[in-house]
Design a protein around this motif. Sequence first.
Motif, PDB file in Angstrom:
ATOM      1  N   ILE A 238      13.015 -40.612 -37.541  1.00 57.89           N
ATOM      2  CA  ILE A 238      12.693 -39.831 -38.747  1.00 57.89           C
ATOM      3  C   ILE A 238      13.947 -39.347 -39.467  1.00 57.89           C
ATOM      4  CG2 ILE A 238      10.544 -39.057 -37.711  1.00 57.89           C
ATOM      5  CD1 ILE A 238      11.907 -36.294 -37.419  1.00 57.89           C
ATOM      6  N   GLU A 239      15.099 -39.816 -39.022  1.00 53.39           N
ATOM      7  CA  GLU A 239      16.349 -39.369 -39.637  1.00 53.39           C
ATOM      8  C   GLU A 239      16.354 -39.691 -41.139  1.00 53.39           C
ATOM      9  OE1 GLU A 239      21.198 -39.880 -39.015  1.00 53.39           O
ATOM     10  OE2 GLU A 239      19.768 -41.037 -37.814  1.00 53.39           O
ATOM     11  N   GLY A 240      16.700 -38.690 -41.926  1.00 53.52           N
ATOM     12  CA  GLY A 240      16.756 -38.875 -43.370  1.00 53.52           C
ATOM     13  C   GLY A 240      15.430 -38.731 -44.073  1.00 53.52           C
ATOM     14  N   ARG A 241      14.361 -38.508 -43.346  1.00 55.88           N
ATOM     15  CA  ARG A 241      13.053 -38.363 -43.976  1.00 55.88           C
ATOM     16  C   ARG A 241      12.839 -36.908 -44.368  1.00 55.88           C
ATOM     17  NH1 ARG A 241       8.094 -41.457 -41.352  1.00 55.88           N
ATOM     18  NH2 ARG A 241       9.679 -43.063 -41.690  1.00 55.88           N
ATOM     19  N   ALA A 242      12.604 -36.668 -45.638  1.00 49.40           N
ATOM     20  CA  ALA A 242      12.480 -35.313 -46.159  1.00 49.40           C
ATOM     21  C   ALA A 242      11.270 -34.614 -45.560  1.00 49.40           C
ATOM     22  CB  ALA A 242      12.368 -35.343 -47.682  1.00 49.40           C
ATOM     23  N   GLY A 243      11.476 -33.361 -45.172  1.00 47.96           N
ATOM     24  CA  GLY A 243      10.382 -32.544 -44.665  1.00 47.96           C
ATOM     25  C   GLY A 243      10.124 -32.673 -43.186  1.00 47.96           C
ATOM     26  N   TYR A 244      10.815 -33.579 -42.489  1.00 47.14           N
ATOM     27  CA  TYR A 244      10.584 -33.799 -41.061  1.00 47.14           C
ATOM     28  C   TYR A 244      11.766 -33.292 -40.246  1.00 47.14           C
ATOM     29  CZ  TYR A 244       6.372 -36.620 -41.630  1.00 47.14           C
ATOM     30  OH  TYR A 244       5.106 -37.042 -41.908  1.00 47.14           O
ATOM     31  N   SER A 245      11.463 -32.726 -39.086  1.00 47.91           N
ATOM     32  CA  SER A 245      12.495 -32.289 -38.152  1.00 47.91           C
ATOM     33  C   SER A 245      11.956 -32.416 -36.736  1.00 47.91           C
ATOM     34  CB  SER A 245      12.915 -30.842 -38.438  1.00 47.91           C
ATOM     35  OG  SER A 245      11.818 -29.969 -38.263  1.00 47.91           O
ATOM     36  N   VAL A 246      12.866 -32.363 -35.767  1.00 46.04           N
ATOM     37  CA  VAL A 246      12.503 -32.539 -34.364  1.00 46.04           C
ATOM     38  C   VAL A 246      13.100 -31.398 -33.550  1.00 46.04           C
ATOM     39  CG1 VAL A 246      12.690 -34.024 -32.327  1.00 46.04           C
ATOM     40  CG2 VAL A 246      12.398 -35.037 -34.583  1.00 46.04           C
ATOM     41  N   ILE A 247      12.308 -30.849 -32.651  1.00 44.11           N
ATOM     42  CA  ILE A 247      12.818 -29.898 -31.667  1.00 44.11           C
ATOM     43  C   ILE A 247      13.009 -30.679 -30.370  1.00 44.11           C
ATOM     44  CG2 ILE A 247      12.322 -27.827 -30.333  1.00 44.11           C
ATOM     45  CD1 ILE A 247      10.870 -26.715 -32.677  1.00 44.11           C
ATOM     46  N   ALA A 248      14.264 -30.993 -30.078  1.00 45.31           N
ATOM     47  CA  ALA A 248      14.550 -31.894 -28.960  1.00 45.31           C
ATOM     48  C   ALA A 248      14.464 -31.185 -27.617  1.00 45.31           C
ATOM     49  CB  ALA A 248      15.930 -32.525 -29.134  1.00 45.31           C
TER      50      ALA A 248
END
Length: 668
Positions: free
Chosen positions: A614-624
């Motif tokens: 999802i890198e570079g996708r607006a509005g998305y983030s990850v809690i690793a």
Amino acid sequence: MTFANPAFLWGLLAVIIPIAIHLFNFHRYRTVYFSNVDRLAELHTESRRSSKVRRWLLLACRILAVAFLVLAFARPVIPNRNSTVRGGTTVVSVYVDNTYSMESAASEGSLIDEAVRKAREIVSTHAISDRYQLLTADLTGIQMRWLSRDEFLEALDDIKPTSASPRLSDAVRRQLDFMKQSGAANRFAYIVSDFQQAGSDLDALPADSLATVTLVPLQGVETDNLYIDTLLLDAPAYFAGGDVSVKVTVRNSGTRDAERVPLKLSVNGHERAISTVDVPAGGTAQSTMRFAINATGWLDGGVTIEDYPVTFDDSYFFTLRVGDRINMLEVHGGTPNDNLLRLFADDTVVDMRTTTQLPASLDGLDFIVVDEVASMPSGEAQLLAAWVDDGGTLLVIPGVGRPAPQTLLAALHAPQTARWNNATLRARSIDYANSLYRNVFSATDEDMEMPVVRGHYSHDASPSPSQPIITLADGSALLSVTPCGKGRLYLMTTPLHSEYTDFVGQALFVPTLYNMALYSRPLPLPCHTLGSADPIVLSGSHDPSATAELKAQTTDLSIIPDLRRVGNRNMLVLHGELTEGGIYTLSDEHLAFNFPRRESQMTFFTPAEVSEAIEGRAGYSVIANTARDIGDELRSRDSGRQLWRLCIILALLALAAETTVLRLNAKR
């Protein structure tokens, strides 16, 4: 710096209280006379100075304690540059993956238990006045509603594993669409899942410029899994005295080879066959088992293996119906066809009757042959066409001077008969892939004797998808098939008499005509998949207006299904009510349901792979890092750095300093 509750800043006026106490705390002094005051004057001066310093320190401590306590209630925040919080209402949608792969072991309990804990941590970061949605893999209509925080927490306790296995993109799309309908300024979506590769289509996740989607990948213990992938029953029809071939495919999703895995085939509660297979790591193996049919009616079967700890996919259920004889009718132009009579007259499977007139009702007929009938009234043609369109099988055979009835061909949108060709031609090819020749030829023999015709009809071009089965040397068809609705039309171009073709005397004639009859009766599907929204065509006699129950044979599960009448067929539509695989009964019909095999592939995306996808996708983030409480990270990301805890600590330190100063003063 901003404040989440700026109204509390009015409380800073409370610092006036310690200031007032300090200013108006006057002491009354009493004069004491001594004979020698020189030494006392020196001590008095020093005492006055130290007392003044202590009073200022006390004032400062009290002012700081009040100020920091007020600031804590005002909740100061250092804004994050990437903060997406806007003014207005806030809605929060949390998707908790409860598919069968989430039953894997985690650090504490199962992954479903951990997902529920993470959902609680998520809602703790949002205000109690926000609106919440809890979505699971069931994707039921009742989940499309807003909940309070307390209702959300109560709903978390009711989450159970489900057989449903939706695509991840479908779940996110449901969340975004539902939040969009709310019109809220702040929209937060969370995905708590193990991100199983089979169902996590990360490249197809939808986007919403006004929504923030946070992916929370959970990591369980990867487990080797051995499971029954597919099951096929290879038979055109089932009759008492025959046998059934069950072809089973076993898949190994693990990293170790599985040797001599036992397979057990049971029918109506009795073990009928056993087999063993060797399944390589990451590969498949097939086994074929057979059993004899010794009675008519429904046969309920299943194939099982033993594999731990994942067990939901160790069984594969099926049903089949052993019916009565196939009803065949020959409508001839005056004389029954001798070749057809020799083939079917004394057959125990096919019940053949002959007539010169099409009956008024075609109910109960499976296979109809129109043989050398020159003409047909349009009413009969329409009746026959409707019967074929509803699933019947029709064979049309012309006669010399008696081509196929044009009214019938027109009603079926089939190629029209053009002219008679007296040329003698040999067939040049046979479509061995056609269902008529399934399991007939073990190998293709190029030297096999081909049929010869001494005269045949040609046909005009037709927009219908007619497919040649036996093709003559001039490119025309000796036998072709045309799909007509749910049924099929087989069309011969020469009479089935030895004077016009040697096809009737060849070995190819028997499987061609006999399989037309066998395949004429549509068989119900041997099994269905849980969670599928596709309607199921029923073969039994059901009255949709009456109340019928769909009951499990081995458990107490029973539901009132959605039965519909479409044309002259009964349809069963399920809406996720069934959660257990097995055999079910509905009136006089048996249905087998199996868990979807998508959850059987125990391979998962790592948090790093999810972040990369999802890198570079607006509005998305990850809690690793999900090993700790994710609340602080969410608060810092969404609202900025929270300082209220620091303010409380500083207020306590100020009170502690005040206490220390007072104790020092008491000792003096």
